[in-house]
Design an enzyme around this catalytic site. Structure first.
Site, PDB file in Angstrom:
ATOM      1  N   LYS A  11      13.837 -36.061 -21.265  1.00 21.28           N
ATOM      2  CA  LYS A  11      13.943 -36.937 -20.167  1.00 21.28           C
ATOM      3  C   LYS A  11      14.714 -36.312 -19.033  1.00 21.28           C
ATOM      4  CE  LYS A  11      13.818 -41.215 -23.395  1.00 21.28           C
ATOM      5  NZ  LYS A  11      14.539 -42.366 -23.603  1.00 21.28           N
ATOM      6  N   TYR A  51       5.385 -47.210 -21.553  1.00 21.53           N
ATOM      7  CA  TYR A  51       6.146 -47.838 -22.163  1.00 21.53           C
ATOM      8  C   TYR A  51       5.914 -49.412 -22.052  1.00 21.53           C
ATOM      9  CZ  TYR A  51       9.904 -44.508 -22.602  1.00 21.53           C
ATOM     10  OH  TYR A  51      10.898 -43.307 -23.005  1.00 21.53           O
ATOM     11  N   ASN A 114      19.012 -41.167 -22.400  1.00 24.35           N
ATOM     12  CA  ASN A 114      19.497 -40.594 -23.744  1.00 24.35           C
ATOM     13  C   ASN A 114      18.556 -39.380 -24.181  1.00 24.35           C
ATOM     14  OD1 ASN A 114      16.794 -41.808 -24.233  1.00 24.35           O
ATOM     15  ND2 ASN A 114      17.703 -43.030 -25.788  1.00 24.35           N
ATOM     16  N   HIS A 117      12.878 -38.631 -25.763  1.00 24.40           N
ATOM     17  CA  HIS A 117      12.322 -39.886 -26.603  1.00 24.40           C
ATOM     18  C   HIS A 117      11.390 -39.218 -27.920  1.00 24.40           C
ATOM     19  CE1 HIS A 117       9.055 -42.890 -27.599  1.00 24.40           C
ATOM     20  NE2 HIS A 117       8.193 -42.053 -27.323  1.00 24.40           N
ATOM     21  N   GLU A 128       0.656 -41.325 -28.271  1.00 22.83           N
ATOM     22  CA  GLU A 128       1.365 -40.959 -27.323  1.00 22.83           C
ATOM     23  C   GLU A 128       0.706 -39.457 -26.905  1.00 22.83           C
ATOM     24  OE1 GLU A 128       5.290 -43.819 -28.168  1.00 22.83           O
ATOM     25  OE2 GLU A 128       5.423 -41.692 -28.366  1.00 22.83           O
TER      26      GLU A 128
END
Ligand code: CMP
Length: 140
Positions: A11, A51, A114, A117, A128
């Site tokens: 990320k 998302y 965080n 993913h 995905e």
């Protein structure tokens, strides 16, 4: 156990801190092979689509804003029971709950920033992966 695939995103908080290599090293040390990888700047439409399952959640707009705030590295990972192996090495979504030795314990800044993913099921992994990669970009 079978060799399977999962999908990973490094990320913007990690690319900003130049942690792409450090994160990838932990994935590899967990037995996962990077069989496709590219650095992309997601568009707002892409992030909203990716998302989409979280659209009704209160954090959705912030999440999308964060994911388009900088480059990400999208990867296809392969290994024994890859979804579970990746989730083990990522650690809990909230870094406050992440175990020692996990990527999020080592690097995550917050539940939003965080660091990584990872797909939560093989079915979602396939969806995905197809969102970002064509089959000829995946070299196992
Ligand atoms: P990820 O695995 O990318 O999937 C959805 C993301 O939403 C999740 O990681 C978190 O980074 C982010 N997020 C932000 N706030 C929350 C929250 N309160 N609960 C769960 N996920 C959150």
């Amino acid at each position: 156990m079978a060799v399977t695939r999962t999908f990973s995103i490094i990320k913007p908080d990690a690319t900003r801190r130049n942690l792409t290599g450090a994160v990838t090293k932990m994935l590899e040390e967990a037995g996962l092979r990077v069989i496709a990888s590219k650095r992309v700047r997601m568009s707002r439409e892409q992030a909203e689509g990716f998302y989409g399952v979280h659209r009704e959640r209160p954090f959705f707009n912030d999440l999308v804003g964060f994911m388009v705030s900088g480059p990400v590295v999208v990867q296809v990972l392969e290994g024994e029971d890859a979804v579970a192996a990746n989730r083990r090495v990522m650690g809990a979504t909230n870094p406050e709950n992440a175990d020692e030795g996990t990527i999020r314990k080592a690097f995550a800044e917050s539940i939003e920033a965080n660091t990584v993913h990872g797909s939560d099921s093989e079915e979602n992994a396939a969806t995905e992966i197809a969102f970002f990669f064509s089959e000829d970009e995946i070299i196992g």
